[in-house]
Write a protein that holds these residues in place. Structure first.
Motif, PDB file in Angstrom:
ATOM      1  N   ASN A  42      61.123 -21.005 -35.934  1.00 33.60           N
ATOM      2  CA  ASN A  42      61.190 -21.437 -37.325  1.00 33.60           C
ATOM      3  C   ASN A  42      61.687 -20.271 -38.160  1.00 33.60           C
ATOM      4  O   ASN A  42      61.230 -19.139 -37.994  1.00 33.60           O
ATOM      5  CB  ASN A  42      59.808 -21.879 -37.821  1.00 33.60           C
ATOM      6  CG  ASN A  42      59.334 -23.143 -37.131  1.00 33.60           C
ATOM      7  OD1 ASN A  42      59.992 -24.175 -37.193  1.00 33.60           O
ATOM      8  ND2 ASN A  42      58.194 -23.064 -36.464  1.00 33.60           N
ATOM      9  N   ILE A  43      62.627 -20.546 -39.041  1.00 32.84           N
ATOM     10  CA  ILE A  43      63.201 -19.506 -39.908  1.00 32.84           C
ATOM     11  C   ILE A  43      62.843 -19.858 -41.344  1.00 32.84           C
ATOM     12  O   ILE A  43      63.219 -20.909 -41.859  1.00 32.84           O
ATOM     13  CB  ILE A  43      64.725 -19.426 -39.754  1.00 32.84           C
ATOM     14  CG1 ILE A  43      65.122 -19.439 -38.274  1.00 32.84           C
ATOM     15  CG2 ILE A  43      65.267 -18.172 -40.434  1.00 32.84           C
ATOM     16  CD1 ILE A  43      66.589 -19.700 -38.051  1.00 32.84           C
ATOM     17  N   ARG A  44      62.095 -18.959 -41.982  1.00 31.47           N
ATOM     18  CA  ARG A  44      61.586 -19.215 -43.324  1.00 31.47           C
ATOM     19  C   ARG A  44      62.514 -18.631 -44.400  1.00 31.47           C
ATOM     20  O   ARG A  44      62.961 -17.490 -44.296  1.00 31.47           O
ATOM     21  CB  ARG A  44      60.209 -18.580 -43.502  1.00 31.47           C
ATOM     22  CG  ARG A  44      59.098 -19.231 -42.707  1.00 31.47           C
ATOM     23  CD  ARG A  44      57.818 -18.421 -42.821  1.00 31.47           C
ATOM     24  NE  ARG A  44      57.893 -17.176 -42.058  1.00 31.47           N
ATOM     25  CZ  ARG A  44      57.611 -15.976 -42.535  1.00 31.47           C
ATOM     26  NH1 ARG A  44      57.250 -15.826 -43.802  1.00 31.47           N
ATOM     27  NH2 ARG A  44      57.676 -14.919 -41.760  1.00 31.47           N
ATOM     28  N   ASN A  45      62.765 -19.421 -45.416  1.00 25.79           N
ATOM     29  CA  ASN A  45      63.406 -18.921 -46.626  1.00 25.79           C
ATOM     30  C   ASN A  45      62.269 -18.492 -47.556  1.00 25.79           C
ATOM     31  O   ASN A  45      61.778 -19.265 -48.373  1.00 25.79           O
ATOM     32  CB  ASN A  45      64.261 -20.011 -47.272  1.00 25.79           C
ATOM     33  CG  ASN A  45      65.032 -19.519 -48.491  1.00 25.79           C
ATOM     34  OD1 ASN A  45      64.761 -18.444 -49.013  1.00 25.79           O
ATOM     35  ND2 ASN A  45      65.984 -20.319 -48.941  1.00 25.79           N
ATOM     36  N   VAL A  46      61.835 -17.248 -47.395  1.00 23.41           N
ATOM     37  CA  VAL A  46      60.639 -16.759 -48.089  1.00 23.41           C
ATOM     38  C   VAL A  46      60.793 -16.891 -49.605  1.00 23.41           C
ATOM     39  O   VAL A  46      59.858 -17.319 -50.302  1.00 23.41           O
ATOM     40  CB  VAL A  46      60.361 -15.292 -47.698  1.00 23.41           C
ATOM     41  CG1 VAL A  46      59.175 -14.746 -48.487  1.00 23.41           C
ATOM     42  CG2 VAL A  46      60.107 -15.180 -46.203  1.00 23.41           C
ATOM     43  N   LYS A  47      61.966 -16.571 -50.107  1.00 22.34           N
ATOM     44  CA  LYS A  47      62.203 -16.648 -51.553  1.00 22.34           C
ATOM     45  C   LYS A  47      62.025 -18.076 -52.061  1.00 22.34           C
ATOM     46  O   LYS A  47      61.359 -18.319 -53.075  1.00 22.34           O
ATOM     47  CB  LYS A  47      63.614 -16.154 -51.881  1.00 22.34           C
ATOM     48  CG  LYS A  47      63.972 -16.244 -53.352  1.00 22.34           C
ATOM     49  CD  LYS A  47      65.400 -15.785 -53.599  1.00 22.34           C
ATOM     50  CE  LYS A  47      65.778 -15.949 -55.065  1.00 22.34           C
ATOM     51  NZ  LYS A  47      67.195 -15.542 -55.322  1.00 22.34           N
ATOM     52  N   ARG A  48      62.601 -19.040 -51.361  1.00 23.42           N
ATOM     53  CA  ARG A  48      62.516 -20.432 -51.807  1.00 23.42           C
ATOM     54  C   ARG A  48      61.092 -20.960 -51.715  1.00 23.42           C
ATOM     55  O   ARG A  48      60.619 -21.671 -52.616  1.00 23.42           O
ATOM     56  CB  ARG A  48      63.459 -21.304 -50.957  1.00 23.42           C
ATOM     57  CG  ARG A  48      63.456 -22.781 -51.318  1.00 23.42           C
ATOM     58  CD  ARG A  48      63.825 -23.001 -52.778  1.00 23.42           C
ATOM     59  NE  ARG A  48      63.885 -24.426 -53.098  1.00 23.42           N
ATOM     60  CZ  ARG A  48      63.929 -24.903 -54.340  1.00 23.42           C
ATOM     61  NH1 ARG A  48      63.926 -24.077 -55.382  1.00 23.42           N
ATOM     62  NH2 ARG A  48      64.001 -26.199 -54.543  1.00 23.42           N
ATOM     63  N   ILE A  49      60.390 -20.625 -50.652  1.00 16.51           N
ATOM     64  CA  ILE A  49      59.004 -21.078 -50.497  1.00 16.51           C
ATOM     65  C   ILE A  49      58.136 -20.539 -51.632  1.00 16.51           C
ATOM     66  O   ILE A  49      57.271 -21.238 -52.169  1.00 16.51           O
ATOM     67  CB  ILE A  49      58.455 -20.655 -49.117  1.00 16.51           C
ATOM     68  CG1 ILE A  49      59.162 -21.447 -48.009  1.00 16.51           C
ATOM     69  CG2 ILE A  49      56.948 -20.875 -49.037  1.00 16.51           C
ATOM     70  CD1 ILE A  49      58.817 -21.002 -46.613  1.00 16.51           C
TER      71      ILE A  49
END
Length: 296
Positions: free
Chosen positions: A272-279
């Protein structure tokens, strides 16, 4: 209709990804060749000369069209072809864009271990419950294991859109709506989930445009196995995909008519690759797992 007549809608997304890969790979990309390619019934697979492999969904509509298109001109020999030519779109033929997408996925593999992205190993999306639990979720593409995971997470509602009329599933997994209700269903969702098939058939950019600005978006499946920069620019919060670790075995399975289920755990591992900024923008960085990893 979700399945486009061409791949033009996804072309810009993949062109941007290809350019980023050229920049990240540098001069080494000039040495890479296509070592092996398999166009399977369910997935197309590519192995590069550096050993990395990638797969992409083979759209049924493309298989149907291939019977006509393949008679219109001579075919190219793909084995041994320079990767730079494939990225530039110089490959022609009925499966050219799917081979290109598989190649982009294969090129992306080294960068998932480079620290450039927030990558988590895991079997599914259930570690990111804050994107799904108690929320109105719309899923485009009925992958039964995915729907079962969403049921276990306790969504407020799961609406399912799938263009394959023969796809069946338990009523407890969600409420199916027609293709004609796609825009309406996505407009009222709090989380949208798109399978990689929407990349392969060219419908993803159009579908993304139907999602509310404050909704979370996840793209899942082996076909989404490319570096996520372009998806993140389009506000995708989570990419659930795979890394291939045994390219030859995977292509053998595809050549014999196998699909993704036969590859998991043997030739590929899920990530899983997280878009930390968007989350964080969505104020959804609330699960224990995400909090712990963001703090590390």
């Amino acid at each position: 209709m979700l399945d486009n007549d061409s791949h033009s809608s996804s072309r810009h997304l993949l062109d941007g990804t290809a350019q980023t890969l050229r920049e990240l790979t540098g001069g080494a990309i000039a040495e890479l060749r296509i070592e092996r390619v398999v166009v399977g019934v369910f997935f197309t697979g590519v192995k590069l000369s550096n050993g990395c492999g990638g797969v992409a969904y083979t759209p049924p509509a493309q298989i149907k069209r291939a019977g006509v298109e393949i008679l219109k001109g001579s075919s190219q020999v793909i084995k041994g072809m320079e990767v730079t030519r494939v990225l530039a779109g110089e490959l022609v033929g009925p499966f050219a864009e799917i081979v290109r997408l598989s190649t982009i996925n294969a090129l992306s593999v080294p960068f998932f271990n480079s620290g450039r992205y927030a990558v988590d190993s895991g079997n599914d999306i259930s570690g990111f419950d804050q994107l799904f639990s108690g929320r109105r979720v719309c899923v485009v593409g009925a992958i039964i294991p995915l729907l079962k995971r969403l049921r276990s997470l306790g969504t407020a509602e799961t609406v399912i859109i799938d263009q394959k009329e023969d796809t069946t599933f338990e009523a407890s997994l969600g409420r199916r709506v027609s293709l004609g209700q796609t825009a309406e269903a996505l407009a009222r969702c709090e989380t949208a989930v798109f399978t990689g098939a929407s990349i392969a058939n060219g419908s993803l950019p159009r579908l993304l445009a139907m999602v509310p600005a404050d909704a979370a978006i996840a793209v899942v499946g082996p076909t989404a196995g490319f570096i996520p920069d372009e998806l993140f620019r389009r506000n995708v919060a989570l990419v659930g995909t795979v890394i291939m670790h045994d390219s030859d075995r995977a292509l053998d399975v595809l050549a014999e008519g196998g699909g993704a289920y036969q590859l998991f755990g043997t030739c590929m591992r899920k990530i899983n690759i997280r878009n930390v900024k968007r989350i964080r923008e969505l104020h959804l960085a609330g699960s224990n797992q995400t909090k712990r990893r963001n703090a590390s």
